[in-house]
Design a protein around this motif. Structure first.
Motif, PDB file in Angstrom:
ATOM      1  N   LEU A  69      99.765   1.009  54.827  1.00  0.00           N
ATOM      2  CA  LEU A  69      99.369   1.993  53.815  1.00  0.00           C
ATOM      3  C   LEU A  69      98.332   1.400  52.872  1.00  0.00           C
ATOM      4  O   LEU A  69      97.424   2.100  52.414  1.00  0.00           O
ATOM      5  CB  LEU A  69     100.590   2.458  53.020  1.00  0.00           C
ATOM      6  CG  LEU A  69     100.325   3.496  51.929  1.00  0.00           C
ATOM      7  CD1 LEU A  69      99.705   4.758  52.511  1.00  0.00           C
ATOM      8  CD2 LEU A  69     101.603   3.828  51.172  1.00  0.00           C
TER       9      LEU A  69
ATOM     10  N   GLN B 235      96.617  12.211  45.257  1.00  0.00           N
ATOM     11  CA  GLN B 235      97.064  12.120  46.647  1.00  0.00           C
ATOM     12  C   GLN B 235      97.631  10.732  46.952  1.00  0.00           C
ATOM     13  O   GLN B 235      98.674  10.604  47.606  1.00  0.00           O
ATOM     14  CB  GLN B 235      95.889  12.415  47.595  1.00  0.00           C
ATOM     15  CG  GLN B 235      95.404  13.849  47.575  1.00  0.00           C
ATOM     16  CD  GLN B 235      96.364  14.796  48.275  1.00  0.00           C
ATOM     17  OE1 GLN B 235      97.341  15.254  47.687  1.00  0.00           O
ATOM     18  NE2 GLN B 235      96.098  15.099  49.525  1.00  0.00           N
TER      19      GLN B 235
ATOM     20  N   ARG C  13     100.951  10.300  45.064  1.00  0.00           N
ATOM     21  CA  ARG C  13     101.990  11.121  45.714  1.00  0.00           C
ATOM     22  C   ARG C  13     102.541  10.422  46.958  1.00  0.00           C
ATOM     23  O   ARG C  13     103.758  10.369  47.174  1.00  0.00           O
ATOM     24  CB  ARG C  13     101.392  12.481  46.092  1.00  0.00           C
ATOM     25  CG  ARG C  13     102.251  13.363  46.990  1.00  0.00           C
ATOM     26  CD  ARG C  13     103.477  13.876  46.260  1.00  0.00           C
ATOM     27  NE  ARG C  13     104.317  14.680  47.123  1.00  0.00           N
ATOM     28  CZ  ARG C  13     105.203  14.212  47.966  1.00  0.00           C
ATOM     29  NH1 ARG C  13     105.374  12.899  48.080  1.00  0.00           N
ATOM     30  NH2 ARG C  13     105.948  15.018  48.707  1.00  0.00           N
ATOM     31  N   LYS C  14     101.661   9.855  47.771  1.00  0.00           N
ATOM     32  CA  LYS C  14     102.113   9.176  48.984  1.00  0.00           C
ATOM     33  C   LYS C  14     102.877   7.901  48.648  1.00  0.00           C
ATOM     34  O   LYS C  14     103.840   7.539  49.334  1.00  0.00           O
ATOM     35  CB  LYS C  14     100.919   8.849  49.879  1.00  0.00           C
ATOM     36  CG  LYS C  14     101.313   8.383  51.270  1.00  0.00           C
ATOM     37  CD  LYS C  14     100.176   8.463  52.246  1.00  0.00           C
ATOM     38  CE  LYS C  14     100.656   8.146  53.662  1.00  0.00           C
ATOM     39  NZ  LYS C  14      99.568   8.245  54.658  1.00  0.00           N
ATOM     40  N   SER C  15     102.464   7.226  47.588  1.00  0.00           N
ATOM     41  CA  SER C  15     103.163   6.019  47.162  1.00  0.00           C
ATOM     42  C   SER C  15     104.590   6.329  46.741  1.00  0.00           C
ATOM     43  O   SER C  15     105.534   5.649  47.153  1.00  0.00           O
ATOM     44  CB  SER C  15     102.402   5.370  45.998  1.00  0.00           C
ATOM     45  OG  SER C  15     103.159   4.352  45.407  1.00  0.00           O
TER      46      SER C  15
ATOM     47  N   ASP D  27     108.636  10.712  56.891  1.00  0.00           N
ATOM     48  CA  ASP D  27     107.237  10.842  57.298  1.00  0.00           C
ATOM     49  C   ASP D  27     107.205  11.564  58.645  1.00  0.00           C
ATOM     50  O   ASP D  27     107.523  10.982  59.678  1.00  0.00           O
ATOM     51  CB  ASP D  27     106.604   9.455  57.418  1.00  0.00           C
ATOM     52  CG  ASP D  27     105.108   9.513  57.706  1.00  0.00           C
ATOM     53  OD1 ASP D  27     104.652  10.532  58.249  1.00  0.00           O
ATOM     54  OD2 ASP D  27     104.405   8.539  57.391  1.00  0.00           O
TER      55      ASP D  27
END
Length: 340
Positions: free
Chosen positions: A145, A197, A200-202, A211
């Motif tokens: 990531l 974004q 949010r993914k973190s 996921d």
């Protein structure tokens, strides 16, 4: 192999860090030559690239450390912190950029050397795009990531710089210098969305949010190597720790098998999952004994305890394999309830 992967990721993020320093210098030079607020916004965002790449370098080095007594699942989740840190810095930069744009819009200042400044920004677009595409490709390859986030940040920076160049061309063509401040304001809003974004993914990763894409990859690997004696898979869960995975599930096997045979089959099942992921994969498989109702979808040949003839397969998809129960059709569930 994992050591080589980690070295590769460190070299890539180090490249990003050095490139961010170089491009930040070029953009500030372009701002010095032009006094363009839009170019200043782009330069300020490049400083974020430097800090973000530096933190990503630290996180990747930390995530490569082996498990210890304090971190039984390893240090991989620090990559989620890296992405969140980068997203937060981007949002802060967007606020600063928007404030500067509004100030300049209310108090316009003359611009100069826009042609030369635009040339320097164009060079940064080419370099940013090349490095960004490389980081995204390698980040997906190694399931990192931190690499992917840094690459997407560089690509969004390139897109923003292209919009900036368009605004500079409009100023040159029309002579309307307020376009520069409006472009800076739009630029700030754009990178604020990119920062959201990433953040949010973190948060999703730190909260172990499922996921769907990662889950689909694991399910496809299981389906592609499915054996007749893998009667059923359920309660499948996949968690990501940096570039490493933790997978646990229940695997239904013939109840009459000896322990050693069941153990070897589980090891075979684990090897399938490990071979389909480039990073380290930790797997916990709980073995379940089959039930008479499993005969309806069991393809095991020569079974001496079969209670029912095989009828049809049950689709092994993300929804079914994630359920915390054996996969029965409604009719088979009724039979099971009657039997119980």
């Amino acid at each position: 192999m994992q050591i080589n992967h980690n070295k590769r990721k460190i070299r890539l993020i180090l490249l990003s860090f050095v490139m961010s320093l170089l491009l930040s210098g070029l953009k500030f030079l372009a701002y010095y030559l032009t006094d363009s607020n839009a170019i200043l916004s782009d330069a300020l965002e490049s400083i974020i690239n430097v800090f973000a790449s530096g933190f990503a370098l630290y996180s990747i080095r930390l995530s490569a450390l082996p498990k210890d007594s304090n971190h039984p699942y390893g240090h991989g989740k620090v990559e989620f912190f890296s992405a969140g840190f980068e997203g937060a810095l981007i949002i802060i930069a967007s606020v600063v950029i928007a404030y500067g744009a509004l100030t300049r819009l209310l108090n316009p200042q003359p611009l100069a050397n826009l042609t030369l400044g635009s040339g320097l920004i164009f060079v940064t677009v080419i370099l940013n795009s090349a490095v960004g595409l490389l980081l995204v490709r390698e980040g997906k390859k190694y399931n990192s990531l931190a690499l992917t986030a840094d690459g997407k940040h560089l690509l969004s920076d390139s897109v923003s710089s292209i919009l900036l160049l368009i605004s500079v061309l409009l100023v040159l063509w029309t002579g309307l210098e307020w376009i520069d401040s409006v472009a800076s304001l739009v630029f700030g809003l754009l990178i604020a969305y990119n920062g959201y974004q990433l953040t949010r993914k973190s948060v999703a990763g730190l909260m172990d949010e499922s996921d769907p894409l990662l889950m689909q990859q694991v399910v496809e690997a299981i389906r592609a190597h499915k054996k007749n004696y893998w009667i059923d898979v359920h309660n499948l869960r996949v968690q990501q720790y940096g570039s490493d995975l933790h997978i646990d599930c229940h695997l239904t096997l013939p109840y009459f098998w000896e322990l050693q045979k069941s153990h070897d089959t589980i090891r075979e099942f684990e090897d399938v999952l490990k071979e389909n992921h480039p990073g380290e994969t930790e797997i916990f498989v709980h073995s379940d004994p089959c039930l008479p109702q499993c005969c309806y979808f069991c393809r095991l040949k020569g079974c001496h305890v079969r209670s029912h003839a095989f009828q049809h397969d049950i689709d092994w998809d993300v929804v079914n394999l994630a359920k915390n129960q054996k996969l029965f059709t409604e009719a088979q569930l009724k039979i099971k309830q009657d039997h119980d």
